[in-house]
Design a protein around this motif. Sequence first.
Motif, PDB file in Angstrom:
ATOM      1  N   GLN A 267       0.835  -1.162   0.225  1.00  0.00           N
ATOM      2  CA  GLN A 267       0.378  -0.336  -0.015  1.00  0.00           C
ATOM      3  C   GLN A 267       0.885   1.096   0.432  1.00  0.00           C
ATOM      4  O   GLN A 267       0.847   2.512  -0.734  1.00  0.00           O
ATOM      5  N   GLU A 269       4.255   1.584  -1.019  1.00  0.00           N
ATOM      6  CA  GLU A 269       4.244   1.475  -2.706  1.00  0.00           C
ATOM      7  C   GLU A 269       3.653   2.033  -3.433  1.00  0.00           C
ATOM      8  O   GLU A 269       3.828   2.648  -4.061  1.00  0.00           O
ATOM      9  N   GLN A 270       2.700   1.767  -3.201  1.00  0.00           N
ATOM     10  CA  GLN A 270       1.281   1.998  -4.480  1.00  0.00           C
ATOM     11  C   GLN A 270       1.087   4.055  -4.639  1.00  0.00           C
ATOM     12  O   GLN A 270       1.168   4.835  -4.821  1.00  0.00           O
ATOM     13  N   ASP A 273       3.737   5.814  -5.308  1.00  0.00           N
ATOM     14  CA  ASP A 273       4.600   6.485  -7.058  1.00  0.00           C
ATOM     15  C   ASP A 273       3.449   7.455  -7.473  1.00  0.00           C
ATOM     16  O   ASP A 273       2.540   8.227  -7.855  1.00  0.00           O
ATOM     17  N   PRO A 276       2.135   7.447 -12.555  1.00  0.00           N
ATOM     18  CA  PRO A 276       1.571   6.691 -12.724  1.00  0.00           C
ATOM     19  C   PRO A 276       0.885   6.478 -14.462  1.00  0.00           C
ATOM     20  O   PRO A 276       1.048   5.206 -15.042  1.00  0.00           O
ATOM     21  N   THR A 347      -1.902  -8.501  -4.491  1.00  0.00           N
ATOM     22  CA  THR A 347      -0.523  -6.918  -5.103  1.00  0.00           C
ATOM     23  C   THR A 347      -0.005  -7.757  -6.371  1.00  0.00           C
ATOM     24  O   THR A 347       0.042  -8.601  -6.582  1.00  0.00           O
ATOM     25  N   HIS A 349       3.433  -6.651  -8.756  1.00  0.00           N
ATOM     26  CA  HIS A 349       4.943  -5.619  -8.858  1.00  0.00           C
ATOM     27  C   HIS A 349       5.164  -5.771  -9.457  1.00  0.00           C
ATOM     28  O   HIS A 349       5.502  -7.458 -10.446  1.00  0.00           O
ATOM     29  N   ALA A 353       6.967  -0.462  -9.373  1.00  0.00           N
ATOM     30  CA  ALA A 353       5.624  -0.552  -9.238  1.00  0.00           C
ATOM     31  C   ALA A 353       5.091  -1.126  -8.707  1.00  0.00           C
ATOM     32  O   ALA A 353       4.768  -2.791  -8.739  1.00  0.00           O
ATOM     33  N   LEU A 355       0.529  -2.215  -7.291  1.00  0.00           N
ATOM     34  CA  LEU A 355      -0.260  -1.948  -7.137  1.00  0.00           C
ATOM     35  C   LEU A 355      -1.277  -3.182  -6.420  1.00  0.00           C
ATOM     36  O   LEU A 355      -1.258  -4.246  -6.197  1.00  0.00           O
TER      37      LEU A 355
END
Length: 361
Positions: A267, A269-270, A273, A276, A347, A349, A353, A355
């Motif tokens: 969460q 790391e997202q 970002d 996007p 998740t 990876h 990135a 998500l």
Amino acid sequence: MTSQYATFGLVPATRAGGVLADGAYQAHRDFLDFAVDGSPLLARLADLDAVSPLAFDLGPSDFAEQVRTLLPEAEKPLEGSRRVIYGCPECAGLACGEPVCGGLASVGFACGAVTAVIERDGPDIVWRDFGRQTGRTPDAERDGYHDIGPYRFRGEEYRAALERLLPADGAPAPELPAGPRALLIGPRAALLARLAAALRRIGISAEITLDAVHAHADELRKYGVVVFGRTIGPDERDAVLNALAVARSEAVCVTVLAPIVPLLVAQVEQALDRTPDRRRLQRLTAVAGGAEAEVEVASACRVRLVAHRLDRLSRPRTRALFDAVLAPGTHRIPLETRAVRGRSFLTAHTSEAVLVAPVAR
């Protein structure tokens, strides 16, 4: 050798960190990638997990030294006029000696680097003969990137892009972006303490507080993400959001999805970002009642899919489901029913990135 010119530039890039399904840690690294004709060069190496030598977590003198190694008149660090273009994000060496390394070794090779010949041709700068290298010289046939380069850059443009990163005579070194920081709001209980420890382990500074409302505005602006613990109510959350707005903070706010540390790291790391629109991993959803994951990628890249859930005794369970290079487009990936039963999350990876998506029932 090509006579056509390519443009040269530098763009901010990230190697996303995380806690892997086997419990290993993967470092978060921010760096400058090389933009060739406006596109990041690393993205053309679809399955490569690596960083350029221009990493922001280097000290000013080390960073300047790495910049100079990319200038053709600098002392050559490798045989054959070769320079390191990308290195292992975990150890930054040609051969770290580790049997399992989170970087270049993760694509099936011993840890190493991507190198290329950088040379002058009249006023121009040429990059050619890209290849993976783990020893003194690469095997061109076996380890060469035959579809990458050669690239001819105008010398003036090339030098200007690099030299603006170096300190001018008598001037201080250019200031590099600060490392990522996360503010965790809630009691210093086991979950937030474990999350803070995991974030620090991968290179993200993390602090825990019960009172962000009265923090100084300058301090609030230093954080890239704010995480609300499970005990934070709506009134407390609104007060913090108001304090962030008054401070003109650009922090992204997230709420803990479940008490699963690898999921929470994903969460964060997202939320960190900031590009996007440039990432290759575009979308992640669970479809068909959780039977499939739908993953959309903009260009070819390696994608790892992991499931997270709590079992009937509220114990966290993490399982790796998928790991392969995907072509551009939308892909439907079958999910193991046992891995996503109950309240679960996915998740996805890539090297750049992460998500996160809930598995809807």
